[in-house]
Scaffold this active site. Sequence first.
Site, PDB file in Angstrom:
ATOM      1  N   LYS A   1     -15.459  -6.022   1.035  1.00 11.14           N
ATOM      2  CA  LYS A   1     -14.892  -6.742   2.117  1.00 11.14           C
ATOM      3  C   LYS A   1     -15.662  -6.655   3.041  1.00 11.14           C
ATOM      4  CE  LYS A   1     -10.451  -5.129   0.274  1.00 11.14           C
ATOM      5  NZ  LYS A   1      -9.391  -4.352   0.382  1.00 11.14           N
TER       6      LYS A   1
ATOM      7  N   ARG B   1     -11.955   3.384  -9.627  1.00 15.63           N
ATOM      8  CA  ARG B   1     -10.598   3.778  -8.052  1.00 15.63           C
ATOM      9  C   ARG B   1     -10.755   4.963  -7.478  1.00 15.63           C
ATOM     10  NH1 ARG B   1      -7.670  -0.346  -6.901  1.00 15.63           N
ATOM     11  NH2 ARG B   1      -5.576   1.184  -6.019  1.00 15.63           N
TER      12      ARG B   1
ATOM     13  N   THR C   1      -5.616   3.624  -1.499  1.00 16.09           N
ATOM     14  CA  THR C   1      -5.955   2.046  -0.558  1.00 16.09           C
ATOM     15  C   THR C   1      -5.611   2.657   1.488  1.00 16.09           C
ATOM     16  OG1 THR C   1      -4.191   1.411  -2.393  1.00 16.09           O
ATOM     17  CG2 THR C   1      -4.222   0.012  -0.313  1.00 16.09           C
TER      18      THR C   1
ATOM     19  N   ARG D   1     -13.468   5.093   0.809  1.00 14.21           N
ATOM     20  CA  ARG D   1     -12.840   4.969   2.292  1.00 14.21           C
ATOM     21  C   ARG D   1     -12.362   6.184   2.960  1.00 14.21           C
ATOM     22  NH1 ARG D   1      -8.255   2.056  -1.899  1.00 14.21           N
ATOM     23  NH2 ARG D   1      -9.288  -0.922  -1.404  1.00 14.21           N
TER      24      ARG D   1
ATOM     25  N   ASN E   1      -9.918  -1.677   4.532  1.00 17.82           N
ATOM     26  CA  ASN E   1     -10.622  -0.133   3.510  1.00 17.82           C
ATOM     27  C   ASN E   1     -11.503  -0.685   2.756  1.00 17.82           C
ATOM     28  OD1 ASN E   1      -9.378  -1.869   1.821  1.00 17.82           O
ATOM     29  ND2 ASN E   1      -7.711  -1.057   1.681  1.00 17.82           N
TER      30      ASN E   1
ATOM     31  N   HIS F   1     -12.648  -3.887  -2.555  1.00 18.23           N
ATOM     32  CA  HIS F   1     -11.042  -4.482  -3.622  1.00 18.23           C
ATOM     33  C   HIS F   1     -11.943  -3.684  -4.493  1.00 18.23           C
ATOM     34  CE1 HIS F   1      -8.615  -6.586  -6.935  1.00 18.23           C
ATOM     35  NE2 HIS F   1      -9.695  -6.580  -7.002  1.00 18.23           N
TER      36      HIS F   1
HETATM   37  P1  ADP Z   1      -5.720  -1.123  -3.220  1.00 18.54           P
HETATM   38  O1  ADP Z   1      -7.179  -1.920  -3.190  1.00 18.54           O
HETATM   39  O2  ADP Z   1      -6.149  -0.364  -3.061  1.00 18.54           O
HETATM   40  O3  ADP Z   1      -5.760  -1.579  -4.932  1.00 18.54           O
HETATM   41  P2  ADP Z   1      -3.454  -3.004  -2.856  1.00 18.54           P
HETATM   42  O4  ADP Z   1      -3.749  -3.990  -3.820  1.00 18.54           O
HETATM   43  O5  ADP Z   1      -1.737  -2.306  -3.107  1.00 18.54           O
HETATM   44  O6  ADP Z   1      -4.209  -2.260  -2.535  1.00 18.54           O
HETATM   45  O7  ADP Z   1      -3.096  -3.767  -1.614  1.00 18.54           O
HETATM   46  C1  ADP Z   1      -4.852  -4.899  -1.589  1.00 18.54           C
HETATM   47  C2  ADP Z   1      -4.739  -4.777  -0.448  1.00 18.54           C
HETATM   48  O8  ADP Z   1      -4.061  -4.769   0.279  1.00 18.54           O
HETATM   49  C3  ADP Z   1      -5.442  -3.336  -0.130  1.00 18.54           C
HETATM   50  O9  ADP Z   1      -6.882  -3.140   0.292  1.00 18.54           O
HETATM   51  C4  ADP Z   1      -5.207  -3.437   1.651  1.00 18.54           C
HETATM   52  O10 ADP Z   1      -6.322  -4.627   2.354  1.00 18.54           O
HETATM   53  C5  ADP Z   1      -4.412  -4.064   1.572  1.00 18.54           C
HETATM   54  N1  ADP Z   1      -2.988  -3.962   2.305  1.00 18.54           N
HETATM   55  C6  ADP Z   1      -1.990  -3.415   1.896  1.00 18.54           C
HETATM   56  N2  ADP Z   1      -0.850  -2.469   1.960  1.00 18.54           N
HETATM   57  C7  ADP Z   1      -1.111  -2.926   3.201  1.00 18.54           C
HETATM   58  C8  ADP Z   1       0.005  -3.586   4.478  1.00 18.54           C
HETATM   59  N3  ADP Z   1       1.038  -2.190   4.316  1.00 18.54           N
HETATM   60  N4  ADP Z   1      -0.944  -3.734   5.879  1.00 18.54           N
HETATM   61  C9  ADP Z   1      -2.322  -4.652   5.608  1.00 18.54           C
HETATM   62  N5  ADP Z   1      -2.782  -4.513   4.592  1.00 18.54           N
HETATM   63  C10 ADP Z   1      -2.411  -3.751   3.523  1.00 18.54           C
HETATM   64 MG    MG Z   2      -4.881  -3.383  -5.447  1.00 25.63          MG
END
Ligand code: ADP
Ligand code: MG
Length: 183
Positions: free
Chosen positions: A9, A119, A125, A136, A156, A159
């Site tokens: 990102k 992962r 996350t 992360r 973070n 993706h």
């Molecule tokens: P991951 O990236 O670990 O698969 P998710 O698919 O649940 O996580 O969420 C997608 C992305 O949304 C996260 O990587 C993060 O950048 C963002 N995100 C998730 N929850 C929040 C939140 N509460 N506030 C702001 N951004 C969030």
């Molecule tokens: Mg995701």
Amino acid sequence: MERTLVILKPDTIEKGLIGEIVTRFEKVGLKIVAVKLLTAHKELVERHYPADREELWVGIGNKTLDNYRDLDMNPKDSLGTNDPKEIGKMVRVWLMDYLMKGPVLAMVLEAPHAVELVRKMAGHTLPLIAAPGTIRGDYAYDSSYLANSNKRAIENLLHASGTKEEAEYEIPLWFTAKEIHKY
Ligand code: ADP
Ligand code: MG
């Protein structure tokens, strides 16, 4: 063999961490079969995070509520609601802005169990609770509370597809068949 989509990102690119992170994948033996630096446009990001994937937005909302609970904070104070679906929809807008705010490095990585492996290496996350040793956990400290108080997405670094099905949906959004190499 399995393939997964990784997107480094804009914060990774800004911090100059592309090399650090790609090196970790290479060391584990993940094969880079496609890679490009691009600035994502709205349509691509809309398809990557589809508005109608209810379970995704409710899941993000619930993860957010868990984090507020752990920090003993009231979600209503910074988000104006404690409904997981509403929170998820709010996050979606911030998330799309985040992914479009600068160039990203998209990659397809290949290995047995590639999805699970990446992962595990990415970590939780929320960087605040991602274990040390994960990408992360080692290079970021953001939390839902910090991000949401500033009305932005959690930064973070990357993706990574969450499941094999998610990878199969996401890879063709970012790469044509010709851009994916066999070697
Ligand atoms: P991951 O990236 O670990 O698969 P998710 O698919 O649940 O996580 O969420 C997608 C992305 O949304 C996260 O990587 C993060 O950048 C963002 N995100 C998730 N929850 C929040 C939140 N509460 N506030 C702001 N951004 C969030
Ligand atoms: Mg995701």
